[in-house]
Scaffold this active site. Structure first.
Site, PDB file in Angstrom:
ATOM      1  N   CYS A 112       0.814  -1.231   0.000  1.00 43.51           N
ATOM      2  CA  CYS A 112       0.000   0.000   0.000  1.00 43.51           C
ATOM      3  C   CYS A 112       0.840   1.270   0.000  1.00 43.51           C
ATOM      4  CB  CYS A 112      -0.929   0.002   1.206  1.00 43.51           C
ATOM      5  SG  CYS A 112      -1.928  -1.467   1.312  1.00 43.51           S
ATOM      6  N   HIS A 249      -3.329   6.983   2.747  1.00 43.08           N
ATOM      7  CA  HIS A 249      -3.761   5.676   2.269  1.00 43.08           C
ATOM      8  C   HIS A 249      -5.120   5.346   2.888  1.00 43.08           C
ATOM      9  CE1 HIS A 249      -4.045   1.561   1.318  1.00 43.08           C
ATOM     10  NE2 HIS A 249      -3.667   1.095   2.493  1.00 43.08           N
ATOM     11  N   ASN A 279     -10.134  -0.582   0.406  1.00 40.76           N
ATOM     12  CA  ASN A 279      -8.680  -0.430   0.336  1.00 40.76           C
ATOM     13  C   ASN A 279      -8.182  -1.008  -0.990  1.00 40.76           C
ATOM     14  OD1 ASN A 279      -5.914  -0.677   0.581  1.00 40.76           O
ATOM     15  ND2 ASN A 279      -5.943  -1.561   2.635  1.00 40.76           N
TER      16      ASN A 279
HETATM   17  N1  ACO Z   1     -17.676  -9.243  10.290  1.00 40.28           N
HETATM   18  C1  ACO Z   1     -18.097  -9.488  11.535  1.00 40.28           C
HETATM   19  N2  ACO Z   1     -17.262  -9.807  12.539  1.00 40.28           N
HETATM   20  C2  ACO Z   1     -15.938  -9.843  12.246  1.00 40.28           C
HETATM   21  C3  ACO Z   1     -15.441  -9.590  10.950  1.00 40.28           C
HETATM   22  C4  ACO Z   1     -16.377  -9.282   9.957  1.00 40.28           C
HETATM   23  N3  ACO Z   1     -15.999  -9.005   8.692  1.00 40.28           N
HETATM   24  N4  ACO Z   1     -14.081  -9.693  10.971  1.00 40.28           N
HETATM   25  C5  ACO Z   1     -13.757 -10.008  12.227  1.00 40.28           C
HETATM   26  N5  ACO Z   1     -14.875 -10.101  13.001  1.00 40.28           N
HETATM   27  C6  ACO Z   1     -14.977 -10.417  14.424  1.00 40.28           C
HETATM   28  C7  ACO Z   1     -13.763 -11.134  14.963  1.00 40.28           C
HETATM   29  O1  ACO Z   1     -13.852 -12.524  14.728  1.00 40.28           O
HETATM   30  C8  ACO Z   1     -13.836 -10.777  16.428  1.00 40.28           C
HETATM   31  O2  ACO Z   1     -14.776 -11.607  17.028  1.00 40.28           O
HETATM   32  P1  ACO Z   1     -14.531 -12.175  18.526  1.00 40.28           P
HETATM   33  O3  ACO Z   1     -14.486 -10.943  19.400  1.00 40.28           O
HETATM   34  O4  ACO Z   1     -15.729 -13.030  18.750  1.00 40.28           O
HETATM   35  O5  ACO Z   1     -13.235 -12.897  18.453  1.00 40.28           O
HETATM   36  C9  ACO Z   1     -14.407  -9.358  16.430  1.00 40.28           C
HETATM   37  O6  ACO Z   1     -15.042  -9.191  15.151  1.00 40.28           O
HETATM   38  C10 ACO Z   1     -13.366  -8.292  16.616  1.00 40.28           C
HETATM   39  O7  ACO Z   1     -12.292  -8.535  15.713  1.00 40.28           O
HETATM   40  P2  ACO Z   1     -11.024  -7.603  15.657  1.00 40.28           P
HETATM   41  O8  ACO Z   1     -10.044  -8.172  14.687  1.00 40.28           O
HETATM   42  O9  ACO Z   1     -10.578  -7.317  17.058  1.00 40.28           O
HETATM   43  O10 ACO Z   1     -11.669  -6.265  15.061  1.00 40.28           O
HETATM   44  P3  ACO Z   1     -11.006  -4.852  14.890  1.00 40.28           P
HETATM   45  O11 ACO Z   1     -11.803  -3.844  15.573  1.00 40.28           O
HETATM   46  O12 ACO Z   1      -9.518  -4.893  15.152  1.00 40.28           O
HETATM   47  O13 ACO Z   1     -11.204  -4.585  13.330  1.00 40.28           O
HETATM   48  C11 ACO Z   1      -9.932  -4.594  11.304  1.00 40.28           C
HETATM   49  C12 ACO Z   1     -10.582  -5.438  12.392  1.00 40.28           C
HETATM   50  C13 ACO Z   1     -11.036  -3.803  10.606  1.00 40.28           C
HETATM   51  C14 ACO Z   1      -9.265  -5.527  10.310  1.00 40.28           C
HETATM   52  C15 ACO Z   1      -8.920  -3.632  11.937  1.00 40.28           C
HETATM   53  O14 ACO Z   1      -8.036  -4.325  12.791  1.00 40.28           O
HETATM   54  C16 ACO Z   1      -8.105  -2.899  10.909  1.00 40.28           C
HETATM   55  O15 ACO Z   1      -8.608  -2.121  10.119  1.00 40.28           O
HETATM   56  N6  ACO Z   1      -6.754  -3.098  10.924  1.00 40.28           N
HETATM   57  C17 ACO Z   1      -5.886  -2.453   9.975  1.00 40.28           C
HETATM   58  C18 ACO Z   1      -5.972  -3.207   8.714  1.00 40.28           C
HETATM   59  C19 ACO Z   1      -5.352  -2.480   7.573  1.00 40.28           C
HETATM   60  O16 ACO Z   1      -5.409  -1.280   7.492  1.00 40.28           O
HETATM   61  N7  ACO Z   1      -4.794  -3.246   6.671  1.00 40.28           N
HETATM   62  C20 ACO Z   1      -4.312  -2.752   5.454  1.00 40.28           C
HETATM   63  C21 ACO Z   1      -2.894  -2.394   5.504  1.00 40.28           C
HETATM   64  S1  ACO Z   1      -2.427  -1.911   3.961  1.00 40.28           S
HETATM   65  C22 ACO Z   1      -1.636  -3.138   3.079  1.00 40.28           C
HETATM   66  O17 ACO Z   1      -0.454  -3.128   2.981  1.00 40.28           O
HETATM   67  C23 ACO Z   1      -2.474  -4.237   2.436  1.00 40.28           C
END
Ligand code: ACO
Length: 322
Positions: A112, A249, A279
């Site tokens: 990214c 980004h 993204n």
């Molecule tokens: N729908 C519903 N529930 C979900 C989903 C979904 N799509 N995905 C995960 N959950 C659940 C999990 O299983 C978890 O359940 P549990 O509490 O029963 O275990 C709960 O939701 C919370 O999960 P978390 O992973 O703690 O959720 P978080 O608030 O951290 O959000 C996310 C996840 C959106 C991925 C966040 O961590 C994020 O945006 N991180 C940065 C990611 C990013 O920017 N990546 C790109 C980088 S760029 C590149 O180089 C590709």
């Protein structure tokens, strides 16, 4: 000082749209969860379009807007980590599509962060006097890299491409850049270099897909993005108040809000379009630049900061004037 000035922007996203309700038919998720945690509502997904095709379409639009003849382009840099071919590189495909017969070109992969690193490289080529006209493209087919059965990653990504054309300007406004990598944190976000459009993956092959420790990436982004912006501001002597837009980004609305808060800067100067496109990795920054440009949001002399972050881990930024 010779610096590069943007003289054209372009973008392309595939017409096929999948909204959050469509995602809920594939995995156990729902519109409310996705919007609340990410800010994403829809994503554009390539059907027949390849990464090179999307890159070429975005490039054509940037060149057309600039009014510069394709023959004048010296260099084409395509930031991508999801090209359908390793070679020929996407940059050579773009060269062929736009008729930039005098250009050299190559691809660069920093996930990214790739577009911002490409933009910085283009500025360096121009400042060194090695090139006068450089096309920088970010293009991705993330839909081929994700596991469509993994709800923690598949809801985050989309496909598309954006491009900017930079032209050397004598006595141009100064450009300030910064870039960093932390290879020790590489395992937080991985994807193998296979293009699997027609593959039927067995369970054990799922390692090939994007794997991400979402929380680790989130924490990294909200710490390192403000740091690199402050580093650039300090180098340049420009204050955050003087920056018209921070074009980050587009990974997650909450990351962008946290960065704005840490910089004590109003969120209105952090434009976002991730609700529509999700993204698109290296393509997010140039797609947003093009949208803003075509809406007439930029004016001569405005100060902009672009910043990217992603796998590697990598992060980079640039302050320049419109
Ligand atoms: N729908 C519903 N529930 C979900 C989903 C979904 N799509 N995905 C995960 N959950 C659940 C999990 O299983 C978890 O359940 P549990 O509490 O029963 O275990 C709960 O939701 C919370 O999960 P978390 O992973 O703690 O959720 P978080 O608030 O951290 O959000 C996310 C996840 C959106 C991925 C966040 O961590 C994020 O945006 N991180 C940065 C990611 C990013 O920017 N990546 C790109 C980088 S760029 C590149 O180089 C590709």
């Amino acid at each position: 000082m010779i610096t590069g000035k943007i003289c054209g922007t372009g973008s392309y996203v595939p017409p096929h749209v999948m909204d959050n309700d469509d995602m809920a038919k594939l995995v156990d998720t729902n519109d409310e969860w996705i919007r609340e945690r990410t800010g994403i509502a829809r994503r554009h997904v390539a059907k027949e379009e390849t990464t090179s095709y999307m890159a070429g379409q975005a490039a054509l639009r940037a060149v057309e807007q600039s009014g510069i003849a394709p023959e004048e382009i010296d260099m084409i840099l395509v930031a991508t980590s999801s090209s359908e071919t390793i070679y020929p590189c996407a940059a050579c495909e773009v060269q062929r599509m736009i008729g930039a017969v005098n250009a050299a070109g190559y691809d660069l992969n920093a996930a990214c962060t790739g577009f911002v690193l490409g933009f910085n490289a283009a500025q360096a080529y121009i400042s060194a006097g090695m090139c006068r006209t450089v096309l920088v493209v970010g293009a991705e087919s993330m839909s081929h890299m994700i596991d469509w059965t993994d709800r923690s990653t598949c809801i985050l990504f989309g496909d598309g491409a954006g491009a900017v054309l930079l032209r050397a300007e004598e006595d141009g406004a100064p450009v300030w850049t910064a870039a960093h990598s932390d290879g020790k944190k590489g395992p937080a976000l991985t994807g193998l270099s296979r293009h699997r459009r027609d593959w039927n993956l067995e369970e054990e092959d799922k390692e090939a897909y994007i794997h991400m420790d979402g929380q680790a990436v989130f924490k990294f982004a909200v710490r390192k993005v403000p740091e690199i912006i402050e580093e650039i501001l300090e180098k340049s002597g420009v204050s955050a108040d003087e920056i018209d837009y921070f074009i980050l980004h587009q990974a997650n609305r909450r990351i962008i809000e946290a960065v704005a808060k840490r910089l004590k800067t109003d969120i209105s100067r952090f434009p976002m379009n991730l609700e529509e496109y999700a993204n698109t990795s290296a393509a997010t920054v140039p797609i947003l630049l093009d949208e803003m440009n075509r809406k007439g949001m930029f004016h001569e002399g405005q100060k902009l900061i672009v910043a990217g972050f992603g796998a590697g881990l990598t992060w980079a930024g640039c302050l320049f004037e419109w």
